[in-house]
Each structure stands twice: as structure tokens, then as C-alpha cells.
Design a protein around this motif. Structure first.
Motif, PDB file in Angstrom:
ATOM      1  N   GLU A 114       9.567  -4.138   2.563  1.00 48.08           N
ATOM      2  CA  GLU A 114       8.650  -3.085   2.118  1.00 48.08           C
ATOM      3  C   GLU A 114       8.362  -3.188   0.623  1.00 48.08           C
ATOM      4  O   GLU A 114       7.245  -2.928   0.170  1.00 48.08           O
ATOM      5  CB  GLU A 114       9.193  -1.698   2.478  1.00 48.08           C
ATOM      6  CG  GLU A 114       9.150  -1.387   3.968  1.00 48.08           C
ATOM      7  CD  GLU A 114       7.764  -1.530   4.592  1.00 48.08           C
ATOM      8  OE1 GLU A 114       6.758  -1.300   3.883  1.00 48.08           O
ATOM      9  OE2 GLU A 114       7.676  -1.891   5.780  1.00 48.08           O
ATOM     10  N   VAL A 115       9.373  -3.568  -0.157  1.00 49.57           N
ATOM     11  CA  VAL A 115       9.143  -3.770  -1.586  1.00 49.57           C
ATOM     12  C   VAL A 115       8.131  -4.897  -1.802  1.00 49.57           C
ATOM     13  O   VAL A 115       7.173  -4.765  -2.574  1.00 49.57           O
ATOM     14  CB  VAL A 115      10.462  -4.091  -2.327  1.00 49.57           C
ATOM     15  CG1 VAL A 115      10.190  -4.519  -3.760  1.00 49.57           C
ATOM     16  CG2 VAL A 115      11.381  -2.878  -2.335  1.00 49.57           C
ATOM     17  N   LEU A 116       8.332  -6.013  -1.100  1.00 45.85           N
ATOM     18  CA  LEU A 116       7.438  -7.164  -1.262  1.00 45.85           C
ATOM     19  C   LEU A 116       6.016  -6.829  -0.803  1.00 45.85           C
ATOM     20  O   LEU A 116       5.035  -7.232  -1.435  1.00 45.85           O
ATOM     21  CB  LEU A 116       7.980  -8.364  -0.492  1.00 45.85           C
ATOM     22  CG  LEU A 116       9.375  -8.864  -0.916  1.00 45.85           C
ATOM     23  CD1 LEU A 116       9.765 -10.098  -0.107  1.00 45.85           C
ATOM     24  CD2 LEU A 116       9.423  -9.160  -2.408  1.00 45.85           C
ATOM     25  N   LYS A 117       5.893  -6.081   0.293  1.00 44.40           N
ATOM     26  CA  LYS A 117       4.569  -5.677   0.776  1.00 44.40           C
ATOM     27  C   LYS A 117       3.848  -4.810  -0.263  1.00 44.40           C
ATOM     28  O   LYS A 117       2.645  -4.973  -0.497  1.00 44.40           O
ATOM     29  CB  LYS A 117       4.701  -4.884   2.083  1.00 44.40           C
ATOM     30  CG  LYS A 117       4.966  -5.732   3.323  1.00 44.40           C
ATOM     31  CD  LYS A 117       5.057  -4.809   4.534  1.00 44.40           C
ATOM     32  CE  LYS A 117       5.278  -5.583   5.833  1.00 44.40           C
ATOM     33  NZ  LYS A 117       5.438  -4.655   6.984  1.00 44.40           N
ATOM     34  N   SER A 118       4.579  -3.883  -0.867  1.00 44.80           N
ATOM     35  CA  SER A 118       3.966  -3.002  -1.864  1.00 44.80           C
ATOM     36  C   SER A 118       3.484  -3.797  -3.071  1.00 44.80           C
ATOM     37  O   SER A 118       2.396  -3.539  -3.602  1.00 44.80           O
ATOM     38  CB  SER A 118       4.962  -1.923  -2.316  1.00 44.80           C
ATOM     39  OG  SER A 118       5.180  -0.969  -1.290  1.00 44.80           O
ATOM     40  N   ILE A 119       4.284  -4.767  -3.498  1.00 45.17           N
ATOM     41  CA  ILE A 119       3.870  -5.589  -4.652  1.00 45.17           C
ATOM     42  C   ILE A 119       2.610  -6.368  -4.309  1.00 45.17           C
ATOM     43  O   ILE A 119       1.638  -6.388  -5.078  1.00 45.17           O
ATOM     44  CB  ILE A 119       4.997  -6.564  -5.054  1.00 45.17           C
ATOM     45  CG1 ILE A 119       6.262  -5.814  -5.459  1.00 45.17           C
ATOM     46  CG2 ILE A 119       4.536  -7.459  -6.216  1.00 45.17           C
ATOM     47  CD1 ILE A 119       7.495  -6.696  -5.548  1.00 45.17           C
ATOM     48  N   GLN A 120       2.609  -7.000  -3.141  1.00 45.30           N
ATOM     49  CA  GLN A 120       1.442  -7.809  -2.766  1.00 45.30           C
ATOM     50  C   GLN A 120       0.177  -6.962  -2.672  1.00 45.30           C
ATOM     51  O   GLN A 120      -0.908  -7.389  -3.086  1.00 45.30           O
ATOM     52  CB  GLN A 120       1.695  -8.518  -1.442  1.00 45.30           C
ATOM     53  CG  GLN A 120       0.558  -9.488  -1.078  1.00 45.30           C
ATOM     54  CD  GLN A 120       0.781 -10.191   0.247  1.00 45.30           C
ATOM     55  OE1 GLN A 120       1.428  -9.652   1.137  1.00 45.30           O
ATOM     56  NE2 GLN A 120       0.253 -11.398   0.380  1.00 45.30           N
ATOM     57  N   ALA A 121       0.316  -5.755  -2.156  1.00 42.77           N
ATOM     58  CA  ALA A 121      -0.857  -4.903  -1.930  1.00 42.77           C
ATOM     59  C   ALA A 121      -1.356  -4.216  -3.199  1.00 42.77           C
ATOM     60  O   ALA A 121      -2.549  -3.937  -3.327  1.00 42.77           O
ATOM     61  CB  ALA A 121      -0.539  -3.856  -0.871  1.00 42.77           C
ATOM     62  N   HIS A 122      -0.430  -3.938  -4.142  1.00 41.98           N
ATOM     63  CA  HIS A 122      -0.809  -3.042  -5.236  1.00 41.98           C
ATOM     64  C   HIS A 122      -0.609  -3.604  -6.643  1.00 41.98           C
ATOM     65  O   HIS A 122      -0.959  -2.926  -7.611  1.00 41.98           O
ATOM     66  CB  HIS A 122      -0.045  -1.718  -5.114  1.00 41.98           C
ATOM     67  CG  HIS A 122      -0.388  -0.966  -3.865  1.00 41.98           C
ATOM     68  ND1 HIS A 122      -1.556  -0.245  -3.727  1.00 41.98           N
ATOM     69  CD2 HIS A 122       0.268  -0.846  -2.678  1.00 41.98           C
ATOM     70  CE1 HIS A 122      -1.604   0.299  -2.528  1.00 41.98           C
ATOM     71  NE2 HIS A 122      -0.508  -0.055  -1.872  1.00 41.98           N
ATOM     72  N   ASN A 123      -0.056  -4.804  -6.770  1.00 41.70           N
ATOM     73  CA  ASN A 123       0.124  -5.335  -8.124  1.00 41.70           C
ATOM     74  C   ASN A 123       0.092  -6.859  -8.135  1.00 41.70           C
ATOM     75  O   ASN A 123       1.135  -7.515  -8.174  1.00 41.70           O
ATOM     76  CB  ASN A 123       1.430  -4.830  -8.737  1.00 41.70           C
ATOM     77  CG  ASN A 123       1.494  -5.116 -10.226  1.00 41.70           C
ATOM     78  OD1 ASN A 123       0.778  -5.971 -10.737  1.00 41.70           O
ATOM     79  ND2 ASN A 123       2.365  -4.405 -10.932  1.00 41.70           N
ATOM     80  N   PRO A 124      -1.093  -7.441  -8.117  1.00 40.01           N
ATOM     81  CA  PRO A 124      -1.204  -8.900  -8.110  1.00 40.01           C
ATOM     82  C   PRO A 124      -0.762  -9.555  -9.412  1.00 40.01           C
ATOM     83  O   PRO A 124      -0.632 -10.784  -9.475  1.00 40.01           O
ATOM     84  CB  PRO A 124      -2.702  -9.130  -7.866  1.00 40.01           C
ATOM     85  CG  PRO A 124      -3.373  -7.878  -8.323  1.00 40.01           C
ATOM     86  CD  PRO A 124      -2.406  -6.775  -8.036  1.00 40.01           C
ATOM     87  N   SER A 125      -0.506  -8.760 -10.461  1.00 36.17           N
ATOM     88  CA  SER A 125      -0.086  -9.357 -11.734  1.00 36.17           C
ATOM     89  C   SER A 125       1.403  -9.683 -11.780  1.00 36.17           C
ATOM     90  O   SER A 125       1.861 -10.376 -12.681  1.00 36.17           O
ATOM     91  CB  SER A 125      -0.454  -8.436 -12.905  1.00 36.17           C
ATOM     92  OG  SER A 125       0.240  -7.211 -12.802  1.00 36.17           O
TER      93      SER A 125
END
Length: 350
Positions: A114-125
Motif C-alpha cells: 500500500e505504501v508503494l502504491k501510494s507513492i506510484q500514484a501520488h508522487n512521481p518525484s
């Protein structure tokens, strides 16, 4: 132990999940020492208050997001927005559970994904995510002490998911498997989704050393701290058997996380973050030698007994690639025991 590059993090913010934890506190120290701002997830306001108490001098660089359950889809969406990187330390560490799958396997695995999914979806930087795994994800428990064998980053715990999930599988076996499946899932996620970030994982064995988390009472110690304190307060009458023979000082582990975050070489790598081997007999010997006033309370066992034949740990990769040096067992236990004595005096338990 190794020299720190200061000011490498000026103007940058790193998200640390599970910031009130024993390991996370040292990750915070290593980040703050380099000038980073830190955002951390906590389960509740009480955990946030604890961090504010232990890291009070950095309040101007510290912020919080409450995430009540690691497994909630989208639960980390707010936390990951605007940060420059993520260090994921949050995972359950309990051995006595009612349901292995519900209480250990799924929280560790789903929490990481879930952490990795959130990063991919909301912070491409975000370019680097560091994940706290464990030597538990490497060790083959069926082989026992495995004398003559040397564990390294090539090793994976072979426990099948269906075995770990069984009701009658011991909690320790299920816990080790939970670290395995969470770590593998993270590498699989990157392979399958090709996100903008790379991951690095750290696999520590037993983690000891003085805590940077504020300890209000010796009745409220972390699992590993309570294990050591029991050897010097008279509650443990005989030297316990040693389960895992490797250790790392929590201060070195915090430093290793930040080195993995900053190092280009660490992209896609896992590291065995271990100092060397120990036994509880050796720990008892050190406490008795360093703190004579505690001798009568510490199990004597067989002083200076040789280590049993058991596996070795190869930490050459983390030393070479990340430049890590590690505190020895005497330094670690002496500092840890001194902290317990200080708390005894503060709380009137001496």
C-alpha cells in the motif's frame, strides 16, 4: 560509527513510516543529522507525542500524518505527497498471535504494498524507497544452527505461504515468513509496475542498543529491549538459549537506512545489516563485567563459554557498498545497560 556527511538533506523531506518505533527513531536521528526534514506516519496522537518528546530539538523539521492501519488502500496517499523519498520501517513485530495470516502475514505484506502504491500514484518525484526487512527473510529455520554455512544477500527464507498461514505454525516461524513475503512483494511490485522509484531493503538480525525513543517506564520497553533488561533485573534466572546469533546496534541500523537512501549503488539491492555474532551468555558476561553492582542479578551461566557451532553472517556487501562500520557487542550492551540504570534511577526503580 562511520563518519556522517552533514547537510546532504538540506531542503529535502523524507517520509518515515512508523516513526515511533525503535529502529525508526534512529533513522530520524540519521536524517536530522544530515539536515533533512522528516514527515512520519503514526497510528495515533500518543505516538506523535512520544516522538516530539524524544526528538524535541527538531520540532521545526518534523511533521506527522496519522495512518491508523497500514493495510488501508490509499491510507498513505496524504503522507507521500510532496516528499523526496520514503523509508518504510512500519511492520508488526509480535510472536504470540491468534491468527498468523490476519495478524502477521497480511499486515506486513499489504502494508508494504500500500505504501508503494501510494507513492506510484501520488508522487512521481520519489526516486528511492528504503524498506526495513529482516534477517528473518533470509534464514532457513529448518536448518537450525547450520554450522559451516554463511548467510548473505543471496539467501531467502524458504517457508511457503500456506505453511506460514496455518493456525498451528509457531508465531516465530510466521513472523519470519511475514518479513520474507513483504520483501519479495516489494521487489515484485517494482518489477511488475516499473515505477519511477527504485527500492533498497535492509535485513538486520537481532537489533539491540540504547533507545532514542523516550522510555517513561521500564515496564514499557520494546520487545528486544525487554529481553536484555530481563537479564539484569533479576527476573531471568538462567542464561537463555540463543535463537538468532547475529546482531546489529540500532544506531548503526538507522545510519544504514539513510546511506541506502542516498547511495546510487543501493538501487535494487538488499543488504544484510549485521555487526557480528552474539550469545546471551556473552551478553551476561559483559553486563557482569561492566556493571559489578548488577552482578548478583545477572545469570552467571558458564562465563566465557565459546560460541556454539553455528552459521556465519557475511556483511561485506554493506561495508563495501555503503561504507558501513559496526559497533561491537561490548559497546552496544554497555550503552544499553547504562541507559536502563539511568531509567531505574529516574523512575525510582534502582
Amino acid at each position: 560509527m562511520s563518519s556522517v556527511k552533514s547537510n546532504t538533506g538540506l531542503g529535502k523531506t523524507v517520509l518515515v513510516t512508523g516513526g515511533s518505533g525503535y529502529v525508526a527513531a534512529e533513522v530520524l536521528n540519521a536524517l536530522f543529522s544530515r539536515g533533512y526534514n522528516v514527515r512520519t506516519t503514526v497510528r495515533n496522537q500518543e505516538a506523535a507525542d512520544k516522538i516530539q518528546k524524544s526528538h524535541g530539538k527538531y520540532l521545526d523539521r518534523l511533521s506527522f500524518v496519522i495512518v491508523k492501519d497500514l493495510q488501508i488502500p490509499g491510507g498513505h496517499d496524504k503522507a507521500v505527497k510532496g516528499v523526496d523519498g520514503v523509508i518504510h520501517t512500519a511492520s508488526p513485530f509480535v510472536l504470540n498471535v491468534e491468527d498468523n495470516e490476519r495478524d502477521l502475514l497480511k499486515p506486513a505484506l499489504n502494508g508494504t504494498i500500500e505504501v508503494l502504491k501510494s507513492i506510484q500514484a501520488h508522487n512521481p518525484s520519489v526516486k528511492r524507497v528504503v524498506i526495513t526487512s529482516s534477517f528473518a527473510a533470509m534464514v532457513d529455520l529448518t536448518k537450525g544452527n547450520r554450522p559451516g554455512y554463511t548467510y548473505s544477500e543471496k539467501d531467502w527464507n524458504p517457508t511457503p505461504y500456506e505453511v506460514a498461514a496455518k493456525k498451528d505454525t509457531p508465531g516465530a516461524v510466521a513472523y519470519c515468513a511475514s518479513k520474507l513475503f513483504a520483501e519479495k512483494a516489494a521487489f515484485d511490485f517494482v518489477k511488475q509496475n516499473n515505477p519511477n522509484f527504485t527500492i533498497s531493503t535492509l535485513c538486520p538480525p537481532m537489533v539491540y542498543g540504547p533507545s532514542s525513543v523516550y522510555i517513561p517506564s521500564l515496564e514499557r520497553l520494546s520487545t528486544s529491549a525487554a529481553e536484555i533488561y530481563s537479564l539484569m533485573n533479576g527476573s531471568t534466572k538462567s542464561v537463555p538459549d540463543t535463537g538468532f546469533f547475529g546482531f546489529v546496534d540500532v544506531r548503526d541500523l538507522g545510519e544504514a537506512h539513510v546511506r541506502a537512501f542516498e547511495s546510487e549503488k543501493a538501487a535494487g539491492q538488499r543488504y544484510l545489516a549485521a555487526s557480528s555474532k552474539f550469545t546471551f551468555q556473552k551478553i551476561c558476561d559483559i553486563i557482569r563485567e561492566e556493571f559489578p553492582e548488577k552482578r548478583a542479578l545477572v545469570p552467571e551461566g558458564t562465563p566465557n563459554a565459546p560460541f556454539p557451532d553455528s552459521y556465519d553472517l557475511d556483511n561485506s556487501k554493506i561495508k563495501t557498498e555503503l561504507g558501513m562500520e559496526f559497533r561491537d557487542i561490548r559497546t552496544m550492551i554497555r550503552d544499553m545497560a547504562a541507559q536502563f540504570i539511568e531509567i531505574e534511577k529516574r523512575t525510582g526503580k534502582a
